[in-house]
Design a protein around this motif. Structure first.
Motif, short mmCIF file in Angstrom:
data_model
loop_
_atom_site.label_atom_id
_atom_site.label_comp_id
_atom_site.label_asym_id
_atom_site.label_seq_id
_atom_site.Cartn_x
_atom_site.Cartn_y
_atom_site.Cartn_z
N MET A 1 0.85 -1.20 0.00
CA MET A 1 0.00 0.00 0.00
C MET A 1 0.88 1.25 0.00
N ASN A 2 0.64 2.12 -0.94
CA ASN A 2 1.43 3.34 -1.02
C ASN A 2 1.06 4.31 0.09
N LYS A 3 2.08 4.99 0.59
CA LYS A 3 1.82 6.02 1.59
C LYS A 3 1.14 7.22 0.95
N ARG A 4 0.31 7.91 1.72
CA ARG A 4 -0.28 9.14 1.21
C ARG A 4 0.78 10.22 1.16
N LYS A 5 0.71 11.04 0.13
CA LYS A 5 1.72 12.08 -0.05
C LYS A 5 1.29 13.39 0.60
N LEU A 6 2.28 14.08 1.15
CA LEU A 6 2.12 15.45 1.62
C LEU A 6 3.13 16.27 0.84
N VAL A 7 2.65 17.22 0.04
CA VAL A 7 3.53 18.01 -0.83
C VAL A 7 3.80 19.37 -0.19
N LEU A 8 5.07 19.71 -0.05
CA LEU A 8 5.46 20.99 0.53
C LEU A 8 5.61 22.03 -0.57
N SER A 9 5.09 23.22 -0.31
CA SER A 9 5.17 24.28 -1.33
C SER A 9 6.53 24.94 -1.37
N THR A 10 7.31 24.81 -0.30
CA THR A 10 8.57 25.53 -0.23
C THR A 10 9.67 24.86 -1.04
N ALA B 1 -2.40 23.35 -4.40
CA ALA B 1 -3.43 22.31 -4.26
C ALA B 1 -4.35 22.25 -5.47
N GLU B 2 -4.50 23.38 -6.15
CA GLU B 2 -5.34 23.41 -7.35
C GLU B 2 -4.81 22.48 -8.44
N LYS B 3 -3.52 22.18 -8.38
CA LYS B 3 -2.88 21.39 -9.44
C LYS B 3 -2.60 19.95 -9.01
N LEU B 4 -2.98 19.60 -7.78
CA LEU B 4 -2.64 18.28 -7.25
C LEU B 4 -3.84 17.64 -6.54
N ASP B 5 -3.76 16.30 -6.40
CA ASP B 5 -4.78 15.58 -5.64
C ASP B 5 -4.25 15.12 -4.29
N TYR B 6 -3.06 15.58 -3.94
CA TYR B 6 -2.46 15.20 -2.66
C TYR B 6 -2.74 16.27 -1.59
N MET B 7 -2.41 15.94 -0.34
CA MET B 7 -2.38 16.96 0.70
C MET B 7 -1.25 17.93 0.39
N VAL B 8 -1.49 19.21 0.65
CA VAL B 8 -0.49 20.24 0.37
C VAL B 8 -0.27 21.07 1.63
N LEU B 9 0.99 21.36 1.92
CA LEU B 9 1.32 22.16 3.11
C LEU B 9 2.19 23.34 2.70
N LYS C 1 -9.78 19.21 -0.40
CA LYS C 1 -9.69 20.67 -0.53
C LYS C 1 -10.19 21.42 0.71
N GLU C 2 -10.16 20.74 1.84
CA GLU C 2 -10.45 21.42 3.11
C GLU C 2 -9.21 22.19 3.56
N LEU C 3 -9.40 23.40 4.06
CA LEU C 3 -8.29 24.24 4.51
C LEU C 3 -8.20 24.24 6.03
N ILE C 4 -7.00 23.99 6.54
CA ILE C 4 -6.75 24.01 7.98
C ILE C 4 -5.52 24.87 8.23
N VAL C 5 -5.60 25.79 9.19
CA VAL C 5 -4.49 26.70 9.48
C VAL C 5 -4.09 26.59 10.96
N VAL C 6 -2.80 26.47 11.22
CA VAL C 6 -2.29 26.45 12.59
C VAL C 6 -1.15 27.47 12.72
N LYS C 7 -0.85 27.84 13.96
CA LYS C 7 0.17 28.87 14.20
C LYS C 7 1.09 28.45 15.34
N GLY C 8 2.28 29.03 15.34
CA GLY C 8 3.22 28.82 16.44
C GLY C 8 4.12 30.04 16.59
N GLN C 9 4.62 30.25 17.80
CA GLN C 9 5.53 31.38 18.01
C GLN C 9 6.59 31.03 19.03
N CYS C 10 7.70 31.74 18.94
CA CYS C 10 8.81 31.58 19.86
C CYS C 10 9.36 32.96 20.18
N LYS C 11 9.41 33.29 21.47
CA LYS C 11 9.87 34.61 21.90
C LYS C 11 11.35 34.58 22.29
#
Length: 205
Positions: A1-10, A62-70, A133-143
């Motif tokens: 079974m192939n792993k699901r892909k997560l594609v990074l935009s960077t 994400a518009e060009k792919l069927d994978y998860m995109v980060l 195509k669900e959008l989820i946003v998270v945040k983090g900070q370091c002082k």
């Protein structure tokens, strides 16, 4: 079974290594946009906030792919500079991604500012677009604080200038193991890891 892909935009190799390292225990294949033939896809980061930029980058890919995109956007916010360089952190000195010039400009701008007034925070915003195509946003900070000169050999971004609270060394001196536990991106990715686990049905430990 192939792993699901997560594609990074960077395309930033430092970010790719950091993200892969933090997500390495997930049963997914983390790849870059270059790996899926979209290395030439560039997104103009013209948002007024980190969130706007990260969402735009994630949705465009994400518009060009069927994978998860980060996609992520991060910035350094210096208190006495009213939050500068902020959303413009990667091009603070005018040239995109020139870490050395950006650091030099920040040091010059803060040259007469005493240590107690050199407080700052790193912020990271990560946007995930699922296969549905669900959008989820998270945040983090370091002082932390901005030093008076560059310290350390791992000169990624503002790391040689930024000493996180509770430490007496810069991110560039602390090394990846510590940075990948306490950084803004690590905190945001930790939240995103929980999200991805739920999406792929991995039991949270």
């Amino acid at each position: 079974m192939n792993k699901r892909k997560l594609v990074l935009s960077t395309g930033n190799k430092h970010k790719v290594e950091e993200i892969k390292n933090i997500l390495k225990d997930l049963p997914i294949e983390v790849v870059t946009k270059h790996d899926v033939g979209l290395g030439d896809l560039e997104v103009v980061e013209d948002g007024n906030t980190l969130e706007e930029n990260s969402i735009k980058k994630a949705k465009t890919l994400a518009e060009k792919l069927d994978y998860m995109v980060l996609a992520d956007d991060s910035g350094l916010f210096v208190d006495i500079l009213n939050g500068e360089p902020g959303v413009y952190s990667s091009r603070y000195a005018g040239e995109e991604g020139n870490d050395k010039k950006n650091n030099q400009k920040l040091l010059e701008t803060l040259k007469d500012v005493p240590l107690e007034n050199r407080t700052a925070k790193f912020e990271a915003v990560i946007a995930l677009v699922t296969e549905d195509k669900e959008l989820i946003v998270v945040k983090g900070q370091c002082k932390g604080t901005i030093g008076f000169k560059e310290e350390g050999n791992n000169d990624f971004g503002y790391d040689p200038l930024f000493t996180p609270n509770g430490y007496n060394k810069t991110f560039a001196e602390l090394g990846e193991d510590i940075k990948n536990k306490i950084s803004h991106r690590a905190k945001a990715l930790d939240e995103m890891k929980k999200v991805i686990k739920e999406i792929i049905g991995v039991r949270l430990v």
